[in-house]
Design a protein around this motif. Structure first.
Motif, mmCIF file in Angstrom:
data_model
loop_
_atom_site.group_PDB
_atom_site.id
_atom_site.type_symbol
_atom_site.label_atom_id
_atom_site.label_comp_id
_atom_site.label_asym_id
_atom_site.label_seq_id
_atom_site.Cartn_x
_atom_site.Cartn_y
_atom_site.Cartn_z
ATOM 1 N N LEU A 36 0.567 -0.958 -0.185
ATOM 2 C CA LEU A 36 0.351 0.199 -0.018
ATOM 3 C C LEU A 36 1.008 1.005 0.358
ATOM 4 O O LEU A 36 0.705 2.374 -0.422
ATOM 5 C CB LEU A 36 -0.933 0.403 1.099
ATOM 6 C CG LEU A 36 -2.311 -0.602 1.078
ATOM 7 C CD1 LEU A 36 -2.701 -0.604 2.724
ATOM 8 C CD2 LEU A 36 -3.130 -0.387 -0.410
ATOM 9 N N ALA A 37 1.880 1.602 1.166
ATOM 10 C CA ALA A 37 2.898 2.874 1.166
ATOM 11 C C ALA A 37 3.702 2.813 -0.648
ATOM 12 O O ALA A 37 3.398 3.831 -0.333
ATOM 13 C CB ALA A 37 3.745 1.909 2.130
ATOM 14 N N ALA A 38 3.721 1.554 -1.151
ATOM 15 C CA ALA A 38 4.641 1.871 -2.159
ATOM 16 C C ALA A 38 3.715 1.915 -3.606
ATOM 17 O O ALA A 38 4.251 2.582 -4.147
ATOM 18 C CB ALA A 38 5.346 0.556 -2.427
ATOM 19 N N GLY A 39 2.329 2.665 -3.166
ATOM 20 C CA GLY A 39 1.711 2.494 -3.894
ATOM 21 C C GLY A 39 0.992 1.474 -5.119
ATOM 22 O O GLY A 39 0.870 1.630 -6.013
ATOM 23 N N VAL A 40 1.394 0.566 -5.043
ATOM 24 C CA VAL A 40 1.332 -1.253 -5.913
ATOM 25 C C VAL A 40 -0.361 -1.177 -5.668
ATOM 26 O O VAL A 40 -0.370 -1.587 -6.944
ATOM 27 C CB VAL A 40 2.523 -2.294 -5.545
ATOM 28 C CG1 VAL A 40 1.819 -3.788 -6.229
ATOM 29 C CG2 VAL A 40 3.351 -1.800 -5.580
ATOM 30 N N ILE A 41 -0.552 -1.105 -4.166
ATOM 31 C CA ILE A 41 -2.225 -1.435 -4.428
ATOM 32 C C ILE A 41 -3.043 -0.301 -4.015
ATOM 33 O O ILE A 41 -2.619 0.488 -2.867
ATOM 34 C CB ILE A 41 -2.349 -2.850 -3.668
ATOM 35 C CG1 ILE A 41 -1.213 -2.703 -2.301
ATOM 36 C CG2 ILE A 41 -2.296 -4.057 -4.596
ATOM 37 C CD1 ILE A 41 -2.412 -4.049 -1.914
ATOM 38 N N ASP A 42 -4.716 -0.008 -4.694
ATOM 39 C CA ASP A 42 -5.284 1.093 -3.790
ATOM 40 C C ASP A 42 -5.787 0.939 -2.722
ATOM 41 O O ASP A 42 -6.022 1.549 -1.480
ATOM 42 C CB ASP A 42 -5.715 0.994 -5.325
ATOM 43 C CG ASP A 42 -5.343 2.090 -6.188
ATOM 44 O OD1 ASP A 42 -4.023 2.475 -6.288
ATOM 45 O OD2 ASP A 42 -5.671 2.345 -7.142
ATOM 46 N N GLU A 43 -7.094 -0.245 -2.765
ATOM 47 C CA GLU A 43 -7.593 -1.021 -1.928
ATOM 48 C C GLU A 43 -7.266 -1.748 -1.209
ATOM 49 O O GLU A 43 -7.505 -2.861 -2.097
ATOM 50 C CB GLU A 43 -8.909 -0.903 -2.412
ATOM 51 C CG GLU A 43 -10.076 0.355 -2.546
ATOM 52 C CD GLU A 43 -11.165 0.264 -2.160
ATOM 53 O OE1 GLU A 43 -12.178 -1.009 -2.218
ATOM 54 O OE2 GLU A 43 -11.395 0.768 -2.887
ATOM 55 N N ALA A 44 -7.270 -2.175 -0.070
ATOM 56 C CA ALA A 44 -6.463 -3.384 0.718
ATOM 57 C C ALA A 44 -7.247 -4.101 1.634
ATOM 58 O O ALA A 44 -7.692 -3.329 2.564
ATOM 59 C CB ALA A 44 -5.154 -3.553 1.563
ATOM 60 N N THR A 45 -8.046 -5.775 1.825
ATOM 61 C CA THR A 45 -8.338 -6.141 2.689
ATOM 62 C C THR A 45 -7.127 -7.041 3.401
ATOM 63 O O THR A 45 -6.550 -7.938 2.107
ATOM 64 C CB THR A 45 -9.691 -6.965 2.125
ATOM 65 O OG1 THR A 45 -10.256 -5.666 1.197
ATOM 66 C CG2 THR A 45 -10.456 -7.763 3.153
ATOM 67 N N CYS A 46 -7.051 -7.291 4.098
ATOM 68 C CA CYS A 46 -6.403 -8.092 4.999
ATOM 69 C C CYS A 46 -7.211 -8.919 6.207
ATOM 70 O O CYS A 46 -8.028 -8.690 6.446
ATOM 71 C CB CYS A 46 -5.311 -7.309 5.912
ATOM 72 S SG CYS A 46 -4.042 -6.765 4.753
ATOM 73 N N SER A 47 -6.337 -10.843 5.830
ATOM 74 C CA SER A 47 -7.515 -11.205 6.089
ATOM 75 C C SER A 47 -6.602 -12.353 7.033
ATOM 76 O O SER A 47 -5.749 -12.627 6.413
ATOM 77 C CB SER A 47 -8.406 -11.816 5.838
ATOM 78 O OG SER A 47 -7.583 -13.001 5.029
#
Ligand SMILES: C[S@@+](CC[C@H](N)C(=O)[O-])C[C@H]1O[C@@H](n2cnc3c(N)ncnc32)[C@H](O)[C@@H]1O
Length: 301
Positions: free
Chosen positions: A74-85
């Motif tokens: 996320l911090a590197a801007g590789v993904i926009d919206e993240a879900t963690c399970s």
């Protein structure tokens, strides 16, 4: 030999063990959420894909722990919206605290990898690090990963122990165990005093890892779930021997008495040997000999 446990007992052991581990997990494993951590995670993604990381609008991490992969991506801007399970609510609460500290937005959901509470075709990227080897029914989990991926989406897992590499890692662990008293004397550190309260957790540690993989087992699991363009690669050989030696030595000493200079040597040495593995060995040797395996694949469409 640990006793044979049912799948439900393995899941329960994983939840309890990781709930307890959550409080000191980042310091134990040297997890970094700064520039170094971002560079490590991006390098792993690049290696797994065999190409520069793409850009993914939405991602789901399985067994995200305290957020090592997702928060850095996320911090590197590789993904926009993240879900963690994760099966461990304790890990997810440490992850949420890390995300808040870093000013990152992430959704969390306590879930077992074999029963994901998400609709079909919800994510562009399904990823994980060091989690597949904890999952009792791997074919069922891969079927779930394929189900929640959008057509054309990417699957990516890294940090999975290889069967051969896991066996090789026993050598530095044994050597370190034997030389530990000498090492402690050289460091001026006294022996760790076992905490009786930790014993039940130490016992769980023996049962939470249920697989070490051959490259073909991993690619079969992805192929059988209907994923295509499957790519399995290996990473870390000498870096891992160095890392296991140091971790085994350190575990025998009072952590307060391990000199700062040693910790610097262990950390910097590990990074230097990772670089040696990357430049020299990973291109020349087959994936099976490395300690860690990584897999990337695509959902058709
Ligand atoms: C070795 S830790 C890795 C954590 C994190 N991915 C990292 O690399 O730092 C394994 C994680 O997998 C989670 N886990 C174990 N079994 C699981 C399962 N059946 N479903 C989902 N998560 C699971 C654990 O709770 C733990 O957080």
């Amino acid at each position: 030999m640990p006793p044979a446990l049912s799948a439900e007992q393995i899941r329960d052991a994983n939840t309890r063990y990781h709930d307890v581990a959550a409080g000191h997990y980042d310091s134990k494993w040297g997890i970094d959420f700064g520039e170094a951590g971002r560079a490590q995670v991006i390098a792993k993604v690049r290696k797994a894909l065999g190409a520069e990381p793409g850009h993914w609008p939405s991602s789901l991490e399985i067994g995200s722990g305290t957020g090592y992969f997702t928060l850095n991506l996320l911090a590197a801007g590789v993904i926009d919206e993240a879900t963690c399970s994760d099966i461990s609510p304790g890990m997810l609460s440490t992850l949420s605290a890390n995300a808040t500290r870093l000013g990152l937005d992430v959704a969390t959901e306590a879930a077992d990898a074999e029963r994901l509470p998400f609709a079909d075709q919800s994510f562009d990227l399904v990823l994980g690090h060091a989690v597949l080897h904890h999952i009792p029914d791997l074919p069922r989990a891969f079927t779930e990963f394929e189900r929640v991926l959008r057509p054309g989406g990417t699957l990516l897992f890294a940090g999975e122990p290889s069967r051969y590499g896991d066996r090789l890692a026993n050598v530095p662990k044994r050597v370190a165990g034997a030389i530990a008293p000498l090492w402690r004397r050289a460091m001026g550190a006294s022996a760790a005093v076992p905490d009786p309260g930790e014993r039940p957790v130490a016992e769980l540690e023996r049962v939470v890892d249920v697989h070490a993989f051959s490259p073909s087992e991993l690619s079969r699991a992805a192929g059988s779930a209907g994923l295509v363009d499957v790519r399995v690669s290996g990473e870390e050989l000498v870096a891992n021997w160095f890392g296991w030696t140091n971790r085994t030595l350190e575990a025998t000493a009072d952590p307060e008495e391990i000199p700062w200079a040693w910790r610097q040597f262990a950390y910097r040495g590990y990074l230097a040997l990772q670089e040696l593995d990357r430049r020299l060995l990973e291109r020349r040797l087959p994936p099976a000999v490395f300690y860690n395996l990584m897999i990337a694949a695509r959902k058709p469409g």
